[in-house]
Enzyme design. Structure first.
Site, PDB file in Angstrom:
ATOM      1  N   THR A  67    -103.105  12.350   6.439  1.00 50.75           N
ATOM      2  CA  THR A  67    -102.204  13.733   6.569  1.00 50.75           C
ATOM      3  C   THR A  67    -102.237  15.308   6.984  1.00 50.75           C
ATOM      4  O   THR A  67    -101.734  15.841   6.760  1.00 50.75           O
ATOM      5  CB  THR A  67    -101.230  13.332   5.039  1.00 50.75           C
ATOM      6  OG1 THR A  67    -101.926  13.524   4.369  1.00 50.75           O
ATOM      7  CG2 THR A  67    -100.148  12.251   4.918  1.00 50.75           C
ATOM      8  N   ARG A  83    -105.135  20.489  -3.793  1.00 55.25           N
ATOM      9  CA  ARG A  83    -103.370  20.460  -4.222  1.00 55.25           C
ATOM     10  C   ARG A  83    -102.747  19.338  -4.051  1.00 55.25           C
ATOM     11  O   ARG A  83    -102.017  18.484  -4.636  1.00 55.25           O
ATOM     12  CB  ARG A  83    -102.454  21.939  -3.847  1.00 55.25           C
ATOM     13  CG  ARG A  83    -103.067  22.951  -4.125  1.00 55.25           C
ATOM     14  CD  ARG A  83    -101.919  24.020  -3.532  1.00 55.25           C
ATOM     15  NE  ARG A  83    -102.144  24.317  -2.485  1.00 55.25           N
ATOM     16  CZ  ARG A  83    -103.098  25.847  -2.046  1.00 55.25           C
ATOM     17  NH1 ARG A  83    -103.738  26.309  -2.606  1.00 55.25           N
ATOM     18  NH2 ARG A  83    -103.260  26.170  -0.616  1.00 55.25           N
ATOM     19  N   ILE A  84    -102.795  19.209  -2.595  1.00 53.70           N
ATOM     20  CA  ILE A  84    -102.303  17.843  -2.161  1.00 53.70           C
ATOM     21  C   ILE A  84    -103.118  16.253  -2.148  1.00 53.70           C
ATOM     22  O   ILE A  84    -102.539  15.595  -2.291  1.00 53.70           O
ATOM     23  CB  ILE A  84    -102.186  17.543  -0.016  1.00 53.70           C
ATOM     24  CG1 ILE A  84    -102.098  19.437   0.122  1.00 53.70           C
ATOM     25  CG2 ILE A  84    -102.045  16.716   0.513  1.00 53.70           C
ATOM     26  CD1 ILE A  84    -101.152  19.330   1.796  1.00 53.70           C
ATOM     27  N   HIS A 117     -96.115  13.814  13.007  1.00 56.27           N
ATOM     28  CA  HIS A 117     -96.525  15.345  11.816  1.00 56.27           C
ATOM     29  C   HIS A 117     -95.605  15.828  11.108  1.00 56.27           C
ATOM     30  O   HIS A 117     -95.063  17.284  11.215  1.00 56.27           O
ATOM     31  CB  HIS A 117     -97.756  16.356  12.941  1.00 56.27           C
ATOM     32  CG  HIS A 117     -98.495  17.382  12.658  1.00 56.27           C
ATOM     33  ND1 HIS A 117     -99.690  18.023  12.958  1.00 56.27           N
ATOM     34  CD2 HIS A 117     -98.529  17.432  10.999  1.00 56.27           C
ATOM     35  CE1 HIS A 117    -100.193  18.635  12.047  1.00 56.27           C
ATOM     36  NE2 HIS A 117     -99.094  19.315  10.709  1.00 56.27           N
ATOM     37  N   ARG A 175    -105.663  16.763   9.551  1.00 58.12           N
ATOM     38  CA  ARG A 175    -105.571  16.284  10.475  1.00 58.12           C
ATOM     39  C   ARG A 175    -105.973  16.208  11.568  1.00 58.12           C
ATOM     40  O   ARG A 175    -107.314  15.255  11.018  1.00 58.12           O
ATOM     41  CB  ARG A 175    -106.657  18.250  10.905  1.00 58.12           C
ATOM     42  CG  ARG A 175    -105.456  19.643  10.305  1.00 58.12           C
ATOM     43  CD  ARG A 175    -104.914  20.434  11.259  1.00 58.12           C
ATOM     44  NE  ARG A 175    -104.001  21.106  10.845  1.00 58.12           N
ATOM     45  CZ  ARG A 175    -102.822  21.330  10.556  1.00 58.12           C
ATOM     46  NH1 ARG A 175    -102.628  19.925  10.025  1.00 58.12           N
ATOM     47  NH2 ARG A 175    -102.190  22.169  10.241  1.00 58.12           N
ATOM     48  N   GLU A 205    -103.566  16.022  19.324  1.00 57.80           N
ATOM     49  CA  GLU A 205    -101.528  16.032  19.185  1.00 57.80           C
ATOM     50  C   GLU A 205    -101.155  16.638  20.458  1.00 57.80           C
ATOM     51  O   GLU A 205    -101.492  17.479  20.885  1.00 57.80           O
ATOM     52  CB  GLU A 205    -101.460  16.306  18.060  1.00 57.80           C
ATOM     53  CG  GLU A 205    -100.093  16.334  17.377  1.00 57.80           C
ATOM     54  CD  GLU A 205    -100.362  16.851  15.802  1.00 57.80           C
ATOM     55  OE1 GLU A 205    -101.113  15.668  15.191  1.00 57.80           O
ATOM     56  OE2 GLU A 205     -99.867  17.074  15.214  1.00 57.80           O
TER      57      GLU A 205
END
Ligand code: GLV
Length: 338
Positions: free
Chosen positions: A242, A156-157, A291, A244, A273
């Site tokens: 964008t 999707r992204i 993030h 992980r 992170e």
């Protein structure tokens, strides 16, 4: 049935909290739970469902001891949860897909444009009082139109990013399941049929002016972008992530950016992170975001609604609207909490 009991590890935006409070009792710890505290809370038998954040880790040990029916993750990615172990222990996992697709693709485009046009350097230049007037060679960047955007993944992204990039005149190539491959039919390509090029991971790495990561983090994609991949990229190429952090070997990325093996990187996620690899923050050829892919008021509210709906369904032993492992309860005669 008694009132559902929710543990919400960190308060989520409205309407999430109101939906949960209307459906049952809600406990929100005053401070972030340590790994041990999370494990104890899950094992206590005091909660039916945990509403979790991506920094809450549900590993094999936590899940094996947990007396809960489900975990509702406030995210589309669920690499913080060992889904196989959840299934083995009869614990349903749910996530929040769909609603953050456009917002995250916006951030991918933002990073493409910001790195290509040196936006952060230019902003600092003005703020530092260095701007003394228009100059022919001031802060020259690179065009995006006519450049090749390589998409690692075609979910999707990635597709939403492709749609935007096409409007900027970019040529688009993709590898659907790097480092391997899988067939993609014209039906699956839909609106993109004839407009995007399906290539191998090796070809994608070598041909991309911008290589943008859109795969989930799992064993196959951990350090997908390592020193070998960085070496195989064009010296003018820009890496965008964008998805992980651990998909990219961040120490190798810093080395590649320092030596000029690649030109720049735009990152919204990091390997460890919120810590950054040594040297990353000092590099001028990076754009670094905290993030924020899904961080719009409307998207976070929609995620909260989905997350609460998932949690409430699981507390009532109903399959949630967005299950990750719907098989979790069928493996057991008495689904859910043991
Ligand atoms: C955020 O990173 C998410 O997975 O939703």
């Amino acid at each position: 049935m008694s009132m559902p009991r929710f543990l919400v590890t960190t308060e989520i935006p409205e309407p999430g909290m109101s939906l949960l409070r209307a459906a049952g009792t809600v406990q929100v710890p005053a401070t972030q739970l340590s790994a041990d505290d999370l494990a104890s809370a899950c094992a206590s038998g005091d909660f039916d469902v945990v509403v979790a954040q991506i920094r809450d880790r549900f590993d094999k040990a936590v899940l094996a001891g947990a007396q809960i029916s489900g975990v509702s993750n406030y995210a589309v990615g669920y690499n913080n949860i060992d889904a196989d172990a959840a299934t083995a222990n009869g614990i349903m996992v749910a996530n929040t897909p769909g609603v953050l697709t456009d917002a995250t693709a916006d951030i991918a485009l933002l990073l493409i444009l910001a790195t290509a046009r040196r936006c952060v350097e230019a902003d600092s230049f003005v703020r530092n009082g260095q701007f003394t007037g228009w100059e022919p060679s001031l802060l020259l960047g690179h065009d995006v139109s006519g450049m090749t955007l390589g998409l690692a993944g075609f979910g999707r992204i990635a597709r939403a990013t492709a749609r935007r990039a096409a409007a900027f005149g970019m040529r688009i190539a993709f590898c659907p399941r790097p480092p391997g491959d899988r067939p993609v039919s014209d039906d699956e390509l839909g609106e993109f049929a004839g407009r995007v090029e399906h290539v191998s991971w090796t070809d994608l790495v070598g041909m991309s002016d911008f290589l943008s990561i859109h795969v989930p983090l799992n064993d196959a994609t951990h350090h997908l972008v390592d020193s070998d991949v960085l070496r195989a990229m064009k010296p003018t190429a820009i890496l965008i992530n964008t998805a992980r952090g651990p998909i990219v070997d961040e120490a190798a990325l810093v080395a590649a950016l320092q030596s000029g093996e690649i030109a720049a990187a735009g990152l919204d996620v990091y390997e460890d992170e919120p810590a950054l690899a040594p040297g990353l923050a000092e590099l001028p050829n990076t754009v670094l975001l905290p993030h924020v892919g899904s961080a719009t008021v409307a998207v976070r509210a929609e995620m909260a609604r989905l997350c609460a709906e998932n949690a409430i369904a699981m507390a009532h032993k109903r399959i949630p609207p967005h299950p990750v492992n719907p098989e979790a309860w069928s493996a057991r005669p008495e689904p859910g909490r043991r």
